[in-house]
Design an enzyme around this catalytic site. Structure first.
Site, PDB file in Angstrom:
ATOM      1  N   ARG A 165     -89.047 -31.264  89.471  1.00  0.00           N
ATOM      2  CA  ARG A 165     -88.583 -31.276  88.348  1.00  0.00           C
ATOM      3  C   ARG A 165     -89.106 -32.681  87.938  1.00  0.00           C
ATOM      4  O   ARG A 165     -89.207 -33.393  88.876  1.00  0.00           O
ATOM      5  CB  ARG A 165     -87.246 -31.430  88.299  1.00  0.00           C
ATOM      6  CG  ARG A 165     -86.544 -30.002  88.769  1.00  0.00           C
ATOM      7  CD  ARG A 165     -85.026 -30.105  88.587  1.00  0.00           C
ATOM      8  NE  ARG A 165     -84.278 -28.576  88.950  1.00  0.00           N
ATOM      9  CZ  ARG A 165     -83.708 -28.480  90.156  1.00  0.00           C
ATOM     10  NH1 ARG A 165     -83.782 -29.451  91.136  1.00  0.00           N
ATOM     11  NH2 ARG A 165     -83.227 -27.437  90.440  1.00  0.00           N
ATOM     12  N   LYS A 194     -80.756 -31.664  91.049  1.00  0.00           N
ATOM     13  CA  LYS A 194     -79.564 -31.458  90.232  1.00  0.00           C
ATOM     14  C   LYS A 194     -78.213 -31.577  90.963  1.00  0.00           C
ATOM     15  O   LYS A 194     -78.262 -31.136  92.083  1.00  0.00           O
ATOM     16  CB  LYS A 194     -79.700 -30.123  89.548  1.00  0.00           C
ATOM     17  CG  LYS A 194     -80.624 -30.003  88.397  1.00  0.00           C
ATOM     18  CD  LYS A 194     -80.527 -28.733  87.650  1.00  0.00           C
ATOM     19  CE  LYS A 194     -81.292 -28.720  86.436  1.00  0.00           C
ATOM     20  NZ  LYS A 194     -81.380 -27.175  85.842  1.00  0.00           N
ATOM     21  N   HIS A 263     -92.383 -28.524  83.471  1.00  0.00           N
ATOM     22  CA  HIS A 263     -91.758 -27.159  83.990  1.00  0.00           C
ATOM     23  C   HIS A 263     -92.566 -26.007  84.245  1.00  0.00           C
ATOM     24  O   HIS A 263     -92.374 -25.084  85.178  1.00  0.00           O
ATOM     25  CB  HIS A 263     -90.204 -26.991  83.275  1.00  0.00           C
ATOM     26  CG  HIS A 263     -89.144 -26.467  84.116  1.00  0.00           C
ATOM     27  ND1 HIS A 263     -88.706 -27.546  84.899  1.00  0.00           N
ATOM     28  CD2 HIS A 263     -88.325 -25.498  84.212  1.00  0.00           C
ATOM     29  CE1 HIS A 263     -87.608 -27.027  85.620  1.00  0.00           C
ATOM     30  NE2 HIS A 263     -87.619 -25.993  85.204  1.00  0.00           N
ATOM     31  N   ARG A 266     -93.944 -26.340  87.762  1.00  0.00           N
ATOM     32  CA  ARG A 266     -92.871 -26.137  88.555  1.00  0.00           C
ATOM     33  C   ARG A 266     -92.808 -24.467  88.864  1.00  0.00           C
ATOM     34  O   ARG A 266     -92.848 -24.023  89.822  1.00  0.00           O
ATOM     35  CB  ARG A 266     -91.515 -26.718  88.306  1.00  0.00           C
ATOM     36  CG  ARG A 266     -90.336 -26.252  89.225  1.00  0.00           C
ATOM     37  CD  ARG A 266     -89.246 -27.206  88.757  1.00  0.00           C
ATOM     38  NE  ARG A 266     -87.874 -26.628  89.160  1.00  0.00           N
ATOM     39  CZ  ARG A 266     -87.286 -26.715  90.510  1.00  0.00           C
ATOM     40  NH1 ARG A 266     -88.030 -27.649  91.178  1.00  0.00           N
ATOM     41  NH2 ARG A 266     -86.190 -26.352  90.757  1.00  0.00           N
ATOM     42  N   HIS A 289     -82.752 -24.741  94.538  1.00  0.00           N
ATOM     43  CA  HIS A 289     -81.798 -23.832  93.677  1.00  0.00           C
ATOM     44  C   HIS A 289     -80.473 -23.494  94.540  1.00  0.00           C
ATOM     45  O   HIS A 289     -80.723 -23.168  95.798  1.00  0.00           O
ATOM     46  CB  HIS A 289     -82.454 -22.242  93.527  1.00  0.00           C
ATOM     47  CG  HIS A 289     -83.438 -22.322  92.410  1.00  0.00           C
ATOM     48  ND1 HIS A 289     -84.261 -21.479  92.038  1.00  0.00           N
ATOM     49  CD2 HIS A 289     -83.519 -23.338  91.422  1.00  0.00           C
ATOM     50  CE1 HIS A 289     -85.011 -21.721  90.972  1.00  0.00           C
ATOM     51  NE2 HIS A 289     -84.575 -22.898  90.700  1.00  0.00           N
ATOM     52  N   TYR A 298     -88.412 -15.166  89.602  1.00  0.00           N
ATOM     53  CA  TYR A 298     -89.848 -15.052  90.122  1.00  0.00           C
ATOM     54  C   TYR A 298     -90.515 -13.903  90.705  1.00  0.00           C
ATOM     55  O   TYR A 298     -91.504 -13.705  90.799  1.00  0.00           O
ATOM     56  CB  TYR A 298     -89.956 -16.437  91.066  1.00  0.00           C
ATOM     57  CG  TYR A 298     -89.831 -17.789  90.402  1.00  0.00           C
ATOM     58  CD1 TYR A 298     -90.728 -18.216  89.559  1.00  0.00           C
ATOM     59  CD2 TYR A 298     -88.599 -18.479  90.516  1.00  0.00           C
ATOM     60  CE1 TYR A 298     -90.666 -19.321  88.734  1.00  0.00           C
ATOM     61  CE2 TYR A 298     -88.608 -19.506  89.888  1.00  0.00           C
ATOM     62  CZ  TYR A 298     -89.454 -20.021  89.115  1.00  0.00           C
ATOM     63  OH  TYR A 298     -89.197 -21.255  88.390  1.00  0.00           O
TER      64      TYR A 298
END
Length: 321
Positions: A165, A194, A263, A266, A289, A298
């Site tokens: 990120r 995150k 992004h 990414r 994630h 994806y």
């Protein structure tokens, strides 16, 4: 009494309420002209529905509004457009309620249908390679210094090669101990993602070469006491906005037909790894994630890629002209 002195004919209550509210939006709220056009259209729909049902605007109930929203959906209006219409209606009734003209707001609690989440955009492998290999102008007004060119190359290779990120990228320090760093000897990037969750990501050969070249030139840009790995023109930690601007410029120089942002690289990283490996769980770990359902988007991108390959290659997929 002359015609000019005659009092105006009173407008129906609905039209009067809407007209006064539009004046409020234009004069007091100072909404833009385009926004006012959208609101007028939303109120015209509301008036038409109310008239068709024989319902006074101030007497509308929640079940009326739900029915009208469902009608908009059946007529083909998209979820986002319906949400905008409901927002305009909700504001109108809230304004009427402040004047004591309605007891309840019939639009409160009414929501538009859920909009499908758009698939993230990814570059093709060829376009990603073109971006990574974009030549740097050696002279002229747009020429970069060798240090800036090395830094930008490092930015692209780390974003695309590691799936970082932009916040994780700009948070990298030269040495361990901060939010993130790269262990070149172990070919591993340690980042703070995150939710303050740490993860480690492999760093490929191209990214390591770009990192080595940048570290060799970094002292020409960085302040002596600056801990950040990547720095801007003033020698301090580079910002996310600066990274976006440099990527945009690089994509233009490379002749890419689309706007490129951090992004997107990414997304490209995740898509290309999944296309090659088919290992969704590994991609989840690489992206950091917490839930695999986030990564499953994806698989849709990958299926789209496979569909194109099938259509182009399989003899039974080709349609007659």
């Amino acid at each position: 009494m002359t015609d000019a002195a005659q009092p105006p004919v009173a407008a129906p209550a609905a039209e009067g309420d809407i007209a006064r509210h539009l004046v409020h939006l234009e004069v007091e709220r100072r909404l833009a002209g385009r926004t006012l056009v959208i609101y007028r259209d939303a109120f015209a729909k509301l008036q038409a529905f109310a008239a068709d049902q024989g319902v006074a605007l101030r007497d509308a109930q929640v079940h009326h509004v739900r029915r009208w929203a469902a009608t908009l959906h059946r007529e083909g209006l998209g979820p986002r457009s319906i949400a905008l219409v409901l927002s305009a209606w909700r504001g109108l009734y809230r304004w009427l309620g402040r004047d004591g003209l309605v007891a309840v707001n019939p639009v409160e609690g009414v929501r538009a249908p859920k909009a499908a989440k758009p698939l993230p955009k990814a570059l093709s492998v060829d376009l990603a390679m073109a971006l990574a290999d974009a030549p740097t102008p050696a002279d002229g007004a747009e020429a970069d210094t060798p240090a800036v060119a090395a830094r930008d190359q490092c930015i692209v290779e780390l974003l695309y090669g590691c799936g970082l990120r932009v916040g994780e990228l700009v948070g990298l320090d030269v040495r361990p101990g901060g939010a993130g760093w790269i262990d070149a000897s172990d070919a591993t990037a340690h980042v703070l993602g995150k939710g303050s969750k740490r993860r480690s990501v492999p760093v490929g050969a191209a990214a390591l070469r770009a990192l080595r070249d940048w570290l060799g030139a970094r002292d020409r840009l960085a302040r002596a006491d600056e801990p950040a790995l990547l720095v801007g023109a003033r020698g301090a930690r580079i910002s996310a906005g600066q990274v976006r601007a440099r990527l945009k410029l690089r994509a233009l120089r490379a002749g890419l037909p689309t706007h490129v942002h951090p992004h997107m690289l990414r997304h490209s990283f995740a898509t290309h790894v999944l296309q090659s490996s088919g290992d969704l769980r590994a991609v989840q770990e690489l992206l950091g994630h917490a839930n695999i359902t986030t990564t499953q988007v994806y698989t849709q991108l990958d299926f789209g890629h496979l569909s194109k390959v099938y259509d182009a290659a399989h003899p039974r997929a080709r349609r007659k002209g």
